[in-house]
Structure formats: structure tokens, C-alpha cells
Design a protein around this motif. Sequence first.
Motif, mmCIF file in Angstrom:
data_model
loop_
_atom_site.group_PDB
_atom_site.id
_atom_site.type_symbol
_atom_site.label_atom_id
_atom_site.label_comp_id
_atom_site.label_asym_id
_atom_site.label_seq_id
_atom_site.Cartn_x
_atom_site.Cartn_y
_atom_site.Cartn_z
ATOM 1 N N ALA A 91 0.834 -1.207 0.000
ATOM 2 C CA ALA A 91 0.000 0.000 0.000
ATOM 3 C C ALA A 91 0.867 1.255 0.000
ATOM 4 C CB ALA A 91 -0.941 -0.004 1.199
ATOM 5 N N THR A 92 1.953 1.226 0.741
ATOM 6 C CA THR A 92 2.871 2.369 0.795
ATOM 7 C C THR A 92 3.513 2.611 -0.563
ATOM 8 O OG1 THR A 92 3.310 2.018 3.140
ATOM 9 C CG2 THR A 92 4.954 3.271 1.912
ATOM 10 N N VAL A 93 4.014 1.555 -1.164
ATOM 11 C CA VAL A 93 4.675 1.680 -2.466
ATOM 12 C C VAL A 93 3.685 2.141 -3.534
ATOM 13 C CG1 VAL A 93 5.822 0.367 -4.302
ATOM 14 C CG2 VAL A 93 6.517 0.041 -1.918
ATOM 15 N N SER A 94 2.471 1.621 -3.516
ATOM 16 C CA SER A 94 1.514 1.962 -4.576
ATOM 17 C C SER A 94 0.896 3.347 -4.412
ATOM 18 C CB SER A 94 0.416 0.897 -4.680
ATOM 19 O OG SER A 94 -0.408 0.910 -3.538
ATOM 20 N N THR A 95 0.766 3.842 -3.171
ATOM 21 C CA THR A 95 0.104 5.138 -2.957
ATOM 22 C C THR A 95 1.066 6.284 -2.678
ATOM 23 O OG1 THR A 95 -0.121 4.859 -0.553
ATOM 24 C CG2 THR A 95 -1.912 3.976 -1.950
ATOM 25 N N GLY A 96 2.273 5.968 -2.202
ATOM 26 C CA GLY A 96 3.213 7.022 -1.815
ATOM 27 C C GLY A 96 2.903 7.620 -0.454
ATOM 28 N N VAL A 97 1.963 7.014 0.264
ATOM 29 C CA VAL A 97 1.590 7.439 1.611
ATOM 30 C C VAL A 97 1.881 6.277 2.558
ATOM 31 C CG1 VAL A 97 -0.328 8.155 3.087
ATOM 32 C CG2 VAL A 97 -0.197 8.999 0.746
ATOM 33 N N ALA A 98 2.488 6.575 3.714
ATOM 34 C CA ALA A 98 2.909 5.525 4.643
ATOM 35 C C ALA A 98 1.714 4.772 5.224
ATOM 36 C CB ALA A 98 3.741 6.116 5.771
ATOM 37 N N HIS A 99 1.792 3.456 5.116
ATOM 38 C CA HIS A 99 0.840 2.537 5.729
ATOM 39 C C HIS A 99 1.649 1.587 6.610
ATOM 40 C CE1 HIS A 99 -1.618 3.886 2.361
ATOM 41 N NE2 HIS A 99 -2.668 3.312 2.913
ATOM 42 N N PHE A 100 1.056 1.147 7.684
ATOM 43 C CA PHE A 100 1.728 0.244 8.608
ATOM 44 C C PHE A 100 0.782 -0.865 9.018
ATOM 45 C CE2 PHE A 100 3.520 4.513 9.165
ATOM 46 C CZ PHE A 100 4.832 4.248 8.808
ATOM 47 N N HIS A 101 1.340 -1.836 9.721
ATOM 48 C CA HIS A 101 0.514 -2.876 10.333
ATOM 49 C C HIS A 101 0.323 -2.482 11.790
ATOM 50 C CE1 HIS A 101 -1.176 -6.733 11.381
ATOM 51 N NE2 HIS A 101 -0.392 -6.721 12.434
ATOM 52 N N SER A 102 -0.904 -2.266 12.190
ATOM 53 C CA SER A 102 -1.192 -1.962 13.590
ATOM 54 C C SER A 102 -1.237 -3.263 14.367
ATOM 55 C CB SER A 102 -2.534 -1.230 13.712
ATOM 56 O OG SER A 102 -2.895 -1.126 15.070
ATOM 57 N N ARG A 103 -0.264 -3.454 15.233
ATOM 58 C CA ARG A 103 -0.245 -4.680 16.037
ATOM 59 C C ARG A 103 -1.383 -4.690 17.037
ATOM 60 N NH1 ARG A 103 5.700 -5.213 18.260
ATOM 61 N NH2 ARG A 103 5.216 -3.075 18.854
#
Length: 124
Positions: free
Chosen positions: A49-61
Amino acid sequence: MGGDQKGIEQGTTFVPKFDQQGLLSAVVQDCSTDRILMLAFMDREALDATVSTGVAHFHSRSRARLWKKGESSGNVLNVEEILVDCDQDALILRCRPAGPTCHTGAVSCFYRKLEGGILQPVNS
């Protein structure tokens, strides 16, 4: 996903090495100031998602789901560059923050330092 060690360390193929939980560490750095803003974890979905959108996405543990940084606050992290470490198991996201990064309202999640056994504020 495989690859020999030399290829991983010196090659041009991106082969991210996720841990047993399917995560890798991502350090977020302000690309204008070089200040460390936060540390988070990415799974394959967050990385893609980060690579495709250019906006940081993370996994919320804590929520066990994909998390777009700033999804509720609007303080997104626009990714300018992704640096990959030698083992491909950690990333540095060089970003342009659209506001404070920390949920406390601080510019950085690292707003205190340990000094003499006591947490003291970091001067911005």
C-alpha cells in the motif's frame, strides 16, 4: 522470495525479509530535517500500500489490521524515499509529514530522552 545472501546484500532485487510474525521494522524520518519521527511495523499489505500510494501505511499490532498513518488525524506521511538495509529486514521511510507524527501531538514520537534515569524533554 528466495535469494542468496550476496544477491540480497548487493543485488538490485527487492526481497523483503519479514520476521516470524510477517513484519519488518520501519523507521520514519523527516526528509527535510532528518529528524526521526517514529518507528512502526509493516507487513506485506502495508508495504504494498505504501509503495503503490506514496503514503505511509503500517501494520497496527494493537488493532491487527492495516493502518494508514493519518487516517483519522489527517497527518499523513508522504513518502519521498524508501531506504532498505543490507539484510532487507528493515526500512527507513523518508517522508514529508502533513502535521505532527505522534498521537500525542508532538512532532516526533521521540520527544523524550533518558537522562540520569529520568525522562527529560528533547529540545526541538
